[in-house]
Write a protein that holds these residues in place. Structure first.
Motif, short mmCIF file in Angstrom:
data_model
loop_
_atom_site.label_atom_id
_atom_site.label_comp_id
_atom_site.label_asym_id
_atom_site.label_seq_id
_atom_site.Cartn_x
_atom_site.Cartn_y
_atom_site.Cartn_z
N ALA A 83 1.98 6.91 -6.96
CA ALA A 83 1.05 7.72 -7.10
C ALA A 83 1.36 9.03 -6.97
N VAL A 84 1.79 9.56 -5.83
CA VAL A 84 2.32 10.69 -5.39
C VAL A 84 3.51 11.41 -6.29
N GLN A 125 2.31 1.78 -3.51
CA GLN A 125 1.43 2.11 -4.51
C GLN A 125 1.19 3.81 -4.22
N LYS A 126 0.94 4.01 -2.92
CA LYS A 126 0.60 5.44 -2.84
C LYS A 126 1.89 6.52 -3.12
N ALA A 180 0.68 -1.13 0.05
CA ALA A 180 0.14 -0.25 0.09
C ALA A 180 0.88 1.21 -0.10
#
Length: 78
Positions: A59-60, A55-56, A52
């Motif tokens: 994305a950022v 993934q974050k 997780a």
């Protein structure tokens, strides 16, 4: 300012590559690539822990890269 943004673009690019390469593989075997992966689509569990976070982070970093690219395009057009 322009050279700083170009340097930032290079750093973000390297960090995105590292973040993508560190993400765990989602396929169990090469055969699952040919079956369509329906079991992964409907049996999807929510990402937790390291997955997780990666993934974050990806994305950022991707969002920051796109914003930086837009700003560089605006600055270079002037």
């Amino acid at each position: 300012m322009y050279s700083f943004l170009v340097g930032l673009m290079l750093v973000l690019s390297v960090l995105i590559i590292i973040a993508v390469m560190m993400q765990p593989s989602k396929q169990n075997s090469a055969a699952s690539a040919f079956t369509g992966g329906a079991d992964q689509l409907f049996g999807k569990q929510k990402a937790r822990g390291f997955e997780a976070f990666m993934q974050k982070a990806t994305a950022v970093l991707g969002f920051a890269w796109v914003i930086n690219a837009i700003v560089l395009a605006i600055i270079s057009s002037k």
